[in-house]
Design a protein around this motif. Sequence first.
Motif, short mmCIF file in Angstrom:
data_model
loop_
_atom_site.label_atom_id
_atom_site.label_comp_id
_atom_site.label_asym_id
_atom_site.label_seq_id
_atom_site.Cartn_x
_atom_site.Cartn_y
_atom_site.Cartn_z
N LYS A 108 0.88 -1.24 0.08
CA LYS A 108 0.10 0.02 0.01
C LYS A 108 0.72 1.36 -0.07
O LYS A 108 1.98 1.41 0.89
N GLN A 109 0.60 2.09 -1.02
CA GLN A 109 1.33 3.40 -1.02
C GLN A 109 0.46 4.73 -1.05
O GLN A 109 -0.59 4.31 -1.45
N ARG A 110 1.13 5.83 -0.68
CA ARG A 110 0.50 6.95 -0.73
C ARG A 110 1.48 7.99 -1.60
O ARG A 110 2.53 8.07 -1.75
N PHE A 111 0.70 9.00 -2.36
CA PHE A 111 1.17 9.82 -3.12
C PHE A 111 1.44 11.10 -2.45
O PHE A 111 0.61 11.68 -1.67
N VAL A 112 2.66 11.87 -2.52
CA VAL A 112 2.78 13.01 -1.91
C VAL A 112 3.57 14.22 -2.79
O VAL A 112 4.00 13.62 -3.86
N TRP A 113 3.74 15.28 -2.57
CA TRP A 113 4.12 16.53 -3.48
C TRP A 113 5.09 17.19 -2.67
O TRP A 113 4.99 17.44 -1.59
N ASP A 114 6.29 17.20 -3.40
CA ASP A 114 7.38 17.68 -2.75
C ASP A 114 7.69 19.21 -3.22
O ASP A 114 8.72 19.85 -3.07
N GLY A 115 6.69 19.76 -4.01
CA GLY A 115 7.04 21.14 -4.61
C GLY A 115 7.42 21.23 -6.00
O GLY A 115 7.18 22.08 -6.70
N LYS A 116 7.88 20.00 -6.61
CA LYS A 116 8.27 19.79 -7.94
C LYS A 116 7.54 18.56 -8.56
O LYS A 116 7.19 18.92 -9.82
N ALA A 117 7.56 17.54 -7.95
CA ALA A 117 7.16 16.37 -8.69
C ALA A 117 6.10 15.51 -7.49
O ALA A 117 6.39 15.59 -6.34
N ILE A 118 5.40 14.65 -7.90
CA ILE A 118 4.56 13.69 -7.19
C ILE A 118 5.40 12.33 -7.14
O ILE A 118 6.07 11.86 -7.83
#
Length: 578
Positions: A108-118
Amino acid sequence: MVGFVVSSSRETSQQGCSTSYSKSFTADRSHKVEAAGALVFELISPSVHSACRNPQRIRGGLFATIGLDVSSSGGGNQSSGKLVLGKSGKTHDNLELLPVGSSYGGRKQRFVWDGKAIKVIDTEELASKQTKRQHLTAQLRDWRSSVLSAFLPDKELVTADYWGYSFWRNSHRFFSSATTVFATQSLLQAVGVGAKKSLPAAAGINWVLKDGLGRLGRLSVSTRFGTSFDSNLKRFRFSTSLVYAVAVGLEFLTPLAPRYFLLLASVANVGKSVGLATHISTQPSFVRNFARQDNLSDLTAKAQAQQMVADNFGLAMAVSLSYACRNDPRARQLLPLLAFPLLATGDLCSIYRELKSIHLRNLNKERAEIVAEMWLEAGRIPSAAEVSKRETLLIPHRRGEGSLPLHVGSLEKTISSPSQLHTLLQQHKDEKFVMAYQQHKLSPMQRLLPAAKKVPGGVKGRVCMTLQEGATTPDILTGILQAAFFRQVIATRSSQDASTKPSSAASKAQAQGYSGAESKGQQQEGSWSRADLDGMLAESLQYAKADVKRFVQETQRAGWNVHPIMLSSYERATFSPV
């Protein structure tokens, strides 16, 4: 610290509390996101979080609880964007958790945003504190999942019988690869012994000749039997595997008779080409049987990757044994001869188990007969796995004396006289086939075969069917049902009073216009006269016509593909009234 909950509604239902949100929290980023599937990302205030200390899965939504470091800046209440992963205190600046997740390789994984890419983060890293050992275990698990996904298809994209097939196929490739090494070693040794004076020229000529003859053999098999492969994939595959094993055995014998290298090697190459041609021709049909979403290319690529690994293991084993015997000429010569029986047995056993693990869901004559017999005996349609257990790979399902097999072929094998032809055409005027009982003399070899299932009454002939031009699936299944009913009627009558039932069948045959010699029962077949048998066959046709529609419907509901019935080119021989 506050908790994040991702849900599909604005109401959350947790242990001991129910909260409805009417006010959105606004920060320097949008913390309320409506994605595909109506997922809503909400920030729970500290007061709500303290009231609901044990967040649970939200109705219809995706759940995750993390820690978020919220700090004040310039007197305002804004999010700093620092995401704290679990309880480890590991902080990532400018990392925003998105309201969507995924499942890849069972993780199971979650998506995050680092300011430049997902980017993607494992949910276990979000939810719990990890020690170094746990982190290493997670990395090994990720590596294992990556390797498995490279060699194995997704479980949801293949049928359940794929895994047994894959195991035994790779086992076959292991033994086959090792056998090829020793066979090539034997051939090279034979060439060197038989051509001492001009080794390079003799080796080149012999090798080219044997390969050329082998290609001719492969061409003849492909053109002669190509149209019949689909009618019995498993039997063609296994029978030609036996031919391949015998051919490889001839290659192992070439060092013992180097003078006959060209003869032995050429015959062996023809046999190997026959096996290879059949393997290449039947493999796509097996792969198509496993694909649930027409993912044939993916399954083919995975099979090639698995094959390379199994081949390399077999190659390594054979080379290691040869290297161990490098200093002993006698051992080098005996090693292939001693290894061949073991490798050939392992290879054939693996192929047998591989084919038995395949549950083909399209009907040919043999599988349709098994389905019809079990339907009459048990009152239900068997599964593909049940039929796979009963179908044979080398000898037909019904064989031997007394089993009353069904033979589908040309008209001259079905009809023995003009009067019989006229009678059968009248009986089958509503069907696009004719069926008759024929006496059949078995060869001495066939008499040695035990009958798969003898029919009571001492009947030793066979049922012959010929299709009319334009015959459809219901017509073919009607004929197969008629043959099954015929065996059942004979078995039932044999258990009853033989003094009354045969005469009843004979009178029915007389009424339907059979010749005087036949109706008087001058031809005896076990306990029955020819007229008795013809009468029971006509009775069986009426049973089959009454039940064929229900039989086809139940067969389709059980998951069988009934359109079309896979027949060989000989079985598709038809006649047409003129």
